[in-house]
Design an enzyme around this catalytic site. Structure first.
Site, PDB file in Angstrom:
ATOM      1  N   HIS A   1       0.833  -1.226   0.000  1.00  0.00           N
ATOM      2  CA  HIS A   1       0.000   0.000   0.000  1.00  0.00           C
ATOM      3  C   HIS A   1       0.865   1.273   0.000  1.00  0.00           C
ATOM      4  CE1 HIS A   1      -3.239  -2.787   1.299  1.00  0.00           C
ATOM      5  NE2 HIS A   1      -2.302  -3.256   2.105  1.00  0.00           N
TER       6      HIS A   1
ATOM      7  N   SER B   1      15.150  21.657 -16.076  1.00  0.00           N
ATOM      8  CA  SER B   1      14.003  22.533 -16.300  1.00  0.00           C
ATOM      9  C   SER B   1      14.504  23.862 -16.823  1.00  0.00           C
ATOM     10  CB  SER B   1      13.237  22.729 -14.991  1.00  0.00           C
ATOM     11  OG  SER B   1      12.503  23.941 -15.037  1.00  0.00           O
TER      12      SER B   1
ATOM     13  N   LYS C   1      16.248  21.545 -10.832  1.00  0.00           N
ATOM     14  CA  LYS C   1      15.510  20.337 -11.204  1.00  0.00           C
ATOM     15  C   LYS C   1      16.327  19.341 -12.023  1.00  0.00           C
ATOM     16  CE  LYS C   1      11.364  19.840 -11.466  1.00  0.00           C
ATOM     17  NZ  LYS C   1       9.970  19.992 -11.137  1.00  0.00           N
TER      18      LYS C   1
ATOM     19  N   GLU D   1       9.319   8.635 -16.965  1.00  0.00           N
ATOM     20  CA  GLU D   1       7.918   9.015 -17.206  1.00  0.00           C
ATOM     21  C   GLU D   1       7.453   8.532 -18.577  1.00  0.00           C
ATOM     22  OE1 GLU D   1       7.240  13.176 -15.118  1.00  0.00           O
ATOM     23  OE2 GLU D   1       9.184  13.077 -16.070  1.00  0.00           O
TER      24      GLU D   1
END
Ligand code: ARG
Length: 463
Positions: free
Chosen positions: A165, A286, A292, A299
């Site tokens: 979980h 970024s 970043k 992704e």
């Protein structure tokens, strides 16, 4: 009938019964050359095998075979060098190549299509292509598995939290977690191998759907094209696309596994988790936020399942309810398969690169493993083992101790023995031996368990 397909009113391949040219929209919806040119090499190999067989059994002459074979070889070279002019009015790869062959060698080209139809021709070309893609996927999976095995081998002793979980459950190791993916990707590889074996039958010689009256040798063409045997039913040969569906199902399942690992990489590389460091090679910066380092590759590999699964649904839907044998609907089989195969190959390569380069942050993983009362099960097991308590009672006692630690703001091993004894007086200080994460992991010696010795065995296992 004219032999010049550019100037005639209909079509050089079947123009005999046609007086008019197709409508422009008809040509557009009918043409598959825009995508089936990817089958060029399979088409040429198929034609070479067919021509050689036709000559061997005496259906065409040896000199015609020579001309055909020579011509096809040259056409293969033209395609490879990018010189071949693909024509939409010739509809598909099969007629483009045959028409070029006629330009090059004249009359003998017209004999190549004896005892053959585009129906068995396309079934063959596509099966060859999909079979090769299965082998490619197997090889790519082996590379990914090898990268995971390197991570696992180096990480058998690197303690990290195991989750259920997405809540800290019990301590495991980096090696054990990596080996979970090795198992998944090995099953994926086996699915491709299994599908490849089932599709290893040659449909060439089924002709339009009923076979042929010519004395062809299907064993010979099957063997020449690297198939185990010819297909056994001519109707099925030209109707079946379940080989492509199996490739897409295996790809879909594999891409769900890729997406789960991708998701973990995304979570792990966040500042909040900080479980891993990704290499610069598989991340982006970024344009506005200088700090970043985004896990874009992860992704994108997480997202690829969308189009791969979409391809499976597309082809399932196209095939559903089609009467036997060939219908033009089946021309819609190729684009989804091409797209899925490309997406899968890229996702596997990117995942392999990420896995090879990522670095587990050992100290942070160890620290996270100790949080969340991850050794509570070890404590309950100790109560069962040492005090002879039924597990359900031990679970209850442990729950009270977890509550106590939570109230005091400490971990289980931060509780004083005297405090523990207010819950269960028979507890001794031997209990502290099982409350550390190292001991917890070391104790998981059941087959398939997290202990370093078990994981080391799995890493060393061939396969
Ligand atoms: N371009 C067709 C396809 O991809 C080839 C087979 C055409 N057969 C036919 N009977 N029209 O399916």
């Amino acid at each position: 009938m004219t032999s010049d397909s550019t100037s005639n009113v209909s079509n050089s391949m079947w123009g005999g019964r046609f007086a008019d040219r197709p409508d422009a929209i008809m040509e557009e919806i009918n043409a598959s050359i825009g995508f089936d040119k990817r089958l060029a090499s399979q088409d040429i190999r198929g034609s070479q095998a067919h021509a050689a067989m036709l000559a061997a059994v005496g259906i065409i002459s040896e000199s015609d075979h020579k001309a055909i074979s020579q011509g096809l070889e040259e056409i293969g070279g033209e395609i490879e060098r990018g010189e071949f002019v693909f024509r939409r009015d010739l509809e598909d790869i099969h007629m483009n190549i045959e028409s070029r062959l006629r330009e090059k060698i004249g009359e003998p080209a017209g004999r190549l299509h004896t005892a053959r139809s585009r129906n068995d021709q396309v079934a063959l070309d596509f099966r060859l292509w999909v079979k090769e893609q299965c082998a490619e996927a197997e090889a790519a999976l082996t590379r990914l598995i090898d990268a995971l095995l390197v991570q696992a081998g180096a990480g058998v002793g690197v303690i990290m939290p195991g989750f259920t979980h997405l809540q800290v459950a019990q301590p495991v190791t980096w090696g054990h977690h990596m080996m979970a993916y090795v198992e998944m990707f090995r099953r994926d590889r086996a699915r491709f191998a299994d599908a490849r074996e089932r599709m290893d039958e040659c449909p060439l010689g089924a002709a339009a759907l009923a076979g042929t009256g010519f004395p062809i040798d299907r064993e010979m063409t099957a063997k020449a094209l690297g198939f185990a045997r010819p297909t056994a039913n001519s109707i099925d040969s030209v109707s079946a696309r379940d080989f492509a569906l199996e490739f897409l199902s295996a790809s879909t399942i594999c891409s769900t596994h890729i997406s789960r690992l991708s998701e973990e990489i995304v979570i792990w590389s966040s500042a909040q988790f900080n479980f891993i460091t990704l290499s610069d090679k598989f991340t982006t910066g970024s344009s506005i936020m200088p700090q970043k380092k985004n896990p874009d590759a992860a992704e994108l590999t997480r997202a690829k399942v969308g189009r791969i699964m979409g391809s499976l649904v597309t082809l399932l839907t196209v095939m559903k309810g089609l009467p036997l044998a060939y219908s033009k609907d089946m021309q819609e089989d190729k684009e989804p398969v091409f797209d899925a195969a490309d997406a899968l190959a890229l996702a596997l390569a990117a995942m392999t690169g990420m896995v090879a380069d990522m670095q587990p942050n050992v100290a942070r993983l160890r620290e996270a493993a100790a949080q969340g009362f991850s050794t509570a099960t070890d404590l309950a097991d100790w109560l069962v083992r040492e005090l002879g308590m039924p597990f359900r009672d031990a679970h209850h006692v442990t729950g009270s101790l977890v509550k106590m630690a939570e109230d005091k703001g400490c971990d289980l091993d931060g509780l004083a023995l005297s405090d523990m004894q207010t819950v269960e007086p028979r507890i001794t200080d031997a209990v502290f031996g099982v409350l550390g994460v190292e001991n917890s992991v070391r104790s998981r010696i059941s087959y398939g368990g997290a202990s370093p010795e078990r994981v080391r065995e799995q890493v060393g296992k061939p396969g």
